[in-house]
Design an enzyme around this catalytic site. Structure first.
Site, PDB file in Angstrom:
ATOM      1  N   ASP A 170       0.823  -1.217   0.000  1.00  0.00           N
ATOM      2  CA  ASP A 170       0.000   0.000   0.000  1.00  0.00           C
ATOM      3  C   ASP A 170       0.853   1.261   0.000  1.00  0.00           C
ATOM      4  O   ASP A 170       1.785   1.387   0.779  1.00  0.00           O
ATOM      5  CB  ASP A 170      -0.869   0.040   1.261  1.00  0.00           C
ATOM      6  CG  ASP A 170      -1.964  -1.015   1.238  1.00  0.00           C
ATOM      7  OD1 ASP A 170      -2.420  -1.358   0.130  1.00  0.00           O
ATOM      8  OD2 ASP A 170      -2.351  -1.477   2.315  1.00  0.00           O
ATOM      9  N   HIS A 196     -16.032   5.162   3.111  1.00  0.00           N
ATOM     10  CA  HIS A 196     -15.953   6.139   4.202  1.00  0.00           C
ATOM     11  C   HIS A 196     -17.336   6.527   4.685  1.00  0.00           C
ATOM     12  O   HIS A 196     -17.474   7.359   5.581  1.00  0.00           O
ATOM     13  CB  HIS A 196     -15.174   7.372   3.742  1.00  0.00           C
ATOM     14  CG  HIS A 196     -13.830   7.010   3.191  1.00  0.00           C
ATOM     15  ND1 HIS A 196     -13.656   6.685   1.865  1.00  0.00           N
ATOM     16  CD2 HIS A 196     -12.636   6.874   3.781  1.00  0.00           C
ATOM     17  CE1 HIS A 196     -12.380   6.370   1.674  1.00  0.00           C
ATOM     18  NE2 HIS A 196     -11.754   6.480   2.807  1.00  0.00           N
TER      19      HIS A 196
HETATM   20  N1  GLN Z   1      -4.653  -2.267   3.330  1.00  0.00           N
HETATM   21  C1  GLN Z   1      -5.113  -1.159   4.083  1.00  0.00           C
HETATM   22  C2  GLN Z   1      -6.513  -1.408   4.605  1.00  0.00           C
HETATM   23  O1  GLN Z   1      -7.272  -2.024   3.954  1.00  0.00           O
HETATM   24  C3  GLN Z   1      -5.132   0.093   3.258  1.00  0.00           C
HETATM   25  C4  GLN Z   1      -5.669   1.239   4.045  1.00  0.00           C
HETATM   26  C5  GLN Z   1      -5.580   2.573   3.334  1.00  0.00           C
HETATM   27  O2  GLN Z   1      -5.447   2.649   2.160  1.00  0.00           O
HETATM   28  N2  GLN Z   1      -5.670   3.636   4.063  1.00  0.00           N
HETATM   29  O3  GLN Z   1      -6.875  -0.979   5.660  1.00  0.00           O
END
Ligand code: GLN
Ligand code: ZN
Length: 758
Positions: free
Chosen positions: A602, A698
Site C-alpha cells: 500500500d 468512508h
Molecule cells: N490495506 C489497508 C486497509 O485495507 C489500506 C488502508 C488505506 O489505504 N488507508 O486498511
C-alpha cells in the site's frame, strides 16, 4: 514579544469529540448533549492556552467534522440534495460530511480531499448555480461569544475567501467570476459582525497562497481583499498563510490593507529571503510561524532566535506563532507514560509547543547578551548536541551498496502480465478488497488485552486466527476472487509495521485527526530502520492455508510508512525512505518464499507529501520516492503479482510516475470524486491494471447492485476489461460487518452481471 497560535487540535486529548460524535451518530445522545460536550472541550482548550499565556488564542478552530465544510455552511453553500432531506441544521451538516441513508432519503457524502500536504482531509464544498451565497450561519460568532463569556477575547479563525474559492467545486455553469461579488459581501458582513462583537483580531486562513499562483489567481486575491478590507472596521485583520512560502504574491500581500501577515518559517524558509529582499511594511505585524506545527521535535531555540533576529531587522512588531495549526500534532506528552524521559525530552506535542512559545517569550525578553546564558536556552541547546542516536552500521552499508539495477524489476510489465494471467486464471473483472475488514470491539479488545499483558501471546494469536478464518469464510461466501486475511492484528497500517521494525518509537495517546472522527497515531522514526523479524508471514501463510483462492499478502510501502510517521530531521527523508524500503523488501521476499503469490504494497499516502509547488515535485520528492518503492519489489519472480493501493489520490498530474512504480495492479479511490481519473488513465495509456474503487467505504451507506453496475459500465467505456479490477475504494476497517457483507455481495453481483454481458 507576544505569542499566538493558528489553531489547536479539537478532537480532545482522549479523543472525546470522536467518541461523543459516534454516540450521536448511533442515536445514543441528543444534539443538545453533543453541543454541551463540545462546549466543554472548547473551554478546556482555551484554558490550556491561557495557562501558557498565549496572547492570541484562536476560536472557531473547533469543528464537528471539518472547518472547510463549516465555512461553506456558514455562507449557505449547501447543495440542494442535502436541503431536500429536510433534516435539522446539524444533521444536514453531517449528511454532507458522511452521506445519509434513512427515512428522509439516500444521498452520498461530499468528496473529501487531502488538506494541502497533510494527512488531514477536508470536505470539498459544492457550489450549485442556484445557491445564494450569504452569511447565514453563526458558528464563528457563537464560539467567539462563548469564549468571551469565559473571559477570553479570542482571535476568531475563518477560512479565507481566496482559499475557499479555490477549494470548492462548481457543479453548474457558474465560475469564480460569477460569485466573487457575493463572496465579498458575505466576508464583509462577517467582519462587520465581529466588529460589533468586539473582536480585536480576525484571522483569515489563506493557505492556498503558498501554492503556484497564476496571474489570474493573484488578481483574484487582490480583488477580493481590496474590497473586503475596504470595509473593515476596528477589528484588525490577519491574513494567515502556512505550509510554504508566498513567493508568488509577496508584493500584493504586503501592499493590501491587512494589519497582520502570518508567514510560515518552518516549511516556508524562502519567506525570510522575501522579507530580506523586499522588506516588510511598517505598521503591520508579522505573525512569525517559528514553532513547527507539523513535527513533534523540540524547537531548536538557537535557530529560532537567529531567525527572529534576522526578521527583527525588517519588522518591528513580531508575534511568535506556530507555522500552521496544531491540528496536525498530538495533544501532549503528559499522556505518555511509557516513553522514557530521555526520549520525551526531545519531543514537543501541541501542549509542549505552547510551552515552547512561552519559553521563547521569556528568553527573548532578556537583553541580547543574556540570551545564550538563560537556563531555558542552555537546556534546549543541549538537546541538539548530536548524540541522540547511534547509527546502525549494517543498514548504512546496505544503502551505500545499492546499485541502479536494484531499482528495476525484470522481466518487463507486458511479459509478466501474460505469465500472471496464465498462472492465476482469474475471471475478467476480478473482485477483491483493499485489505482490512471490520475492526470490531472484540478485535480491539484482543489487542488491548495482549498489550496490557492480560492474555498470552498464544491466546492473542489464536483469537486473530479465528477472526481470519471467519473472514476467509465470509469472502468465499460472498464470492470474491482474490482474498485478504483482514488485518485484525493491525491497529493501523503504519503503526503496525513501525512496531515490528527496529528504529521506531511509539506513543500511547498521540492521536492526530485524519478526517471527521477518524484519528491516526503516527509512530516516531527515532533511529536507523531495519527488520529484525518477519512481520506478516505467519498470518498470511495461515490465511492462504484456508482457501484455494489466491490470498494477498498485505504490506505498507516505504513512502506511506514514512509519510504517516513523524520523521527524523537529522537525516534526509530520502535516506529514511531507503532504510524502510530495504526492510519491507526483505518482507516481500519472505512472503514470496512462503508461497504468497500476490503481494499488495500500500502507498496510500504517496501523493500526500508531493511538494505544493510543481517545480519542487521531482527533485525534492518523486526522484527518490518512486525508486524507493521500486526497490521494495524489484526482487520478486515474474509470476508474483505486485499490487499497490492509493487513497484520495489526485494523481492525474503524476500519472506517469505512478505507472513507473511498475506494479502489476493498482487499486485506488475513485468513487467519492467523479470518474475523471479514468479518462486520464486512458489518455496516458496507463499500463498497470487498475481497480478504481467502485464504492465509498468512508460512508455507512450500502451501495446497490444497479449503481455499481452503472459505474462499472462507465469504466468499461474507457478501459479494456482485461485491465479492470473490481473493489471498494479503500480498506473496510471503519465499517461494521452489517455494512460490509451486503455491500460486497452487491459488488460481486454487479461484477458478475457485467462480466456475463461482456
Ligand atoms: N490495506 C489497508 C486497509 O485495507 C489500506 C488502508 C488505506 O489505504 N488507508 O486498511
Ligand atoms: Zn485507501
Amino acid at each position: 514579544m507576544k505569542t499566538s497560535i493558528i489553531g489547536y487540535p479539537r478532537i480532545g486529548a482522549n479523543r472525546q469529540l470522536k467518541f461523543t460524535l459516534e454516540k450521536y451518530f448511533k442515536d445514543e445522545i441528543t444534539a443538545v448533549e453533543l453541543q454541551e460536550q463540545a462546549k466543554q472541550l472548547r473551554q478546556l482548550h482555551w484554558i490550556i492556552q491561557q495557562e501558557y499565556r498565549i496572547d492570541y488564542i484562536p476560536s472557531n478552530d473547533f469543528s464537528f467534522y471539518d472547518t472547510t465544510l463549516d465555512t461553506a455552511v456558514l455562507f449557505n453553500i449547501v447543495p440542494d440534495r442535502y436541503r431536500k432531506l429536510n433534516l435539522s441544521a446539524i444533521d444536514t451538516y453531517f449528511a454532507m460530511a458522511r452521506g445519509y441513508q434513512g427515512p428522509n432519503g439516500d444521498v452520498k457524502a461530499l468528496a473529501m480531499k487531502k488538506w494541502f500536504n497533510t494527512n488531514y482531509h477536508y470536505i470539498v464544498p459544492e457550489l450549485e448555480d442556484g445557491t445564494s451565497i450569504e452569511l447565514t450561519g453563526s458558528k464563528p460568532f457563537d464560539d467567539f461569544k462563548e469564549a468571551l463569556a469565559q473571559g477570553i477575547r479570542t482571535k476568531p479563525v475563518v477560512l479565507g475567501a481566496f482559499t475557499l474559492l479555490k477549494l470548492l467545486r462548481f457543479t453548474g455553469k457558474k465560475n469564480i467570476a460569477d460569485v466573487k461579488a457575493d463572496f465579498i459581501t458575505s466576508y464583509s458582513s462577517l467582519l462587520d459582525t465581529f466588529n460589533t462583537l468586539g473582536a480585536e483580531w480576525v484571522q483569515f486562513d489563506e493557505p492556498a497562497l503558498v501554492k503556484d499562483l497564476t496571474l489570474a489567481d493573484i488578481q483574484l486575491f487582490q480583488e477580493l481583499y481590496t474590497a473586503i478590507l475596504g470595509r473593515k472596521g476596528a477589528s484588525k485583520v490577519l491574513v494567515q498563510t502556512y505550509f510554504g512560502d508566498v513567493r508568488d504574491c509577496y508584493s500584493e500581500l504586503t501592499k493590501l490593507d491587512f494589519d497582520g501577515i502570518g508567514l510560515d518559517f518552518a516549511e516556508g524558509l524562502k519567506n525570510i529571503d522575501l522579507i530580506e529582499q523586499y522588506g516588510f511594511p511598517t505598521g503591520k505585524q508579522l505573525f512569525a510561524g517559528v514553532i513547527n506545527g507539523k513535527n513533534i521535535w523540540r524547537n531548536q531555540f538557537e535557530k529560532t532566535i537567529s531567525i527572529v533576529g534576522r526578521l527583527q531587522k525588517h519588522c518591528h512588531q513580531i508575534i511568535l506563532n506556530t507555522s500552521c495549526s496544531l491540528l496536525h500534532v498530538p495533544y501532549s506528552l503528559e499522556q505518555e507514560s511509557k516513553l522514557s524521559s530521555d526520549h520525551k525530552k526531545h519531543f514537543a506535542f501541541a501542549q509542549e509547543k505552547l510551552s515552547e512559545l512561552a519559553e521563547l517569550k521569556i528568553i527573548l525578553a532578556e537583553q541580547h547578551e543574556q540570551v545564550s546564558n538563560h537556563p531555558l536556552f542552555t537546556t534546549n541547546k543541549a538537546l541538539f548536541n548530536g548524540s541522540r542516536v547511534v547509527p546502525n552500521q549494517a543498514v548504512q552499508q546496505q544503502i551505500a551498496a545499492l546499485e541502479d539495477k536494484d531499482f528495476i524489476r525484470l522481466p518487463e510489465f507486458e511479459a509478466r502480465e501474460e505469465l500472471q494471467k496464465e498462472a492465476f486464471q482469474l475471471p475478467l473483472l476480478p473482485t477483491t478488497t483493499i485489505g482490512s475488514f471490520a475492526q470490531t470491539q472484540d478485535v480491539r479488545a484482543n489487542r488491548a488485552s495482549f498489550k496490557k499483558g492480560s492474555i498470552t501471546e498464544e491466546q492473542y494469536v489464536a483469537f486473530n486466527k479465528k477472526k481470519i478464518a471467519e473472514c476467509v469464510q465470509m469472502q468465499e461466501r460472498i464470492g470474491l476472487d482474490v482474498l485478504v486475511h483482514g488485518e485484525f492484528e493491525r491497529n493501523d497500517m503504519v503503526e503496525y509495521f513501525g512496531e515490528c521494525l527496529d528504529g521506531y518509537l511509539f506513543t500511547e495517546k498521540a492521536w492526530v485527526q485524519s478526517y471527521g472522527t477518524r484519528c491516526v497515531k503516527p509512530p516516531i522514526v527515532w533511529g536507523d530502520i531495519s527488520r529484525s523479524k518477519p512481520m506478516t508471514v505467519d498470518y498470511s501463510v495461515y490465511a492462504q492455508s484456508l482457501t484455494s483462492k489466491p490470498m494477498k499478502g498485505m504490506l505498507t510501502g516505504p513512502i506511506t510508512i514514512l509519510n504517516w510517521s513523524f520523521p527524523r530531521e537529522d537525516i534526509s527523508l530520502k535516506e529514511s525512505a531507503l532504510q524502510i524500503a530495504l526492510a519491507i523488501r526483505e518482507e516481500v521476499l519472505d512472503l514470496e518464499q512462503h508461497h504468497i503469490r500476490i503481494i499488495q504494497i500500500d502507498e496510500a499516502a504517496l501523493r500526500e507529501k508531493l511538494p505544493l509547488r510543481r517545480s519542487d515535485w521531482n527533485k525534492e520528492y518523486l526522484d527518490w520516492a518512486i525508486p524507493a518503492f521500486r526497490l521494495v519489489h524489484s526482487g520478486v519472480q515474474a509470476e508474483t503479482q505486485i499490487h499497490t493501493h492509493m487513497c484520495y489520490s489526485e494523481f492525474e498530474d503524476i500519472i506517469k510516475e505512478i505507472d513507473a512504480m511498475d506494479t502489476d495492479v493498482i487499486t485506488f479511490e475513485a468513487s467519492r470524486s467523479d470518474l475523471s481519473l479514468i479518462d486520464v488513465l486512458k489518455r496516458n495509456e496507463f499500463k498497470t491494471e487498475v481497480g478504481p474503487g467502485i464504492y465509498d467505504i468512508h460512508s455507512p451507506r450500502i451501495p446497490g447492485v444497479k449503481e455499481m453496475k452503472l459505474t462499472l459500465t462507465k469504466m468499461l467505456e474507457k478501459l479494456p476489461a482485461e485491465k479492470l479490477w473490481v473493489n471498494p475504494d479503500c480498506g473496510l476497517k471503519t465499517r461494521n460487518t452489517k455494512e460490509i457483507e451486503p455491500s460486497l455481495t452487491n459488488m460481486v453481483q454487479a461484477a458478475q452481471e457485467v462480466r456475463q454481458s461482456l
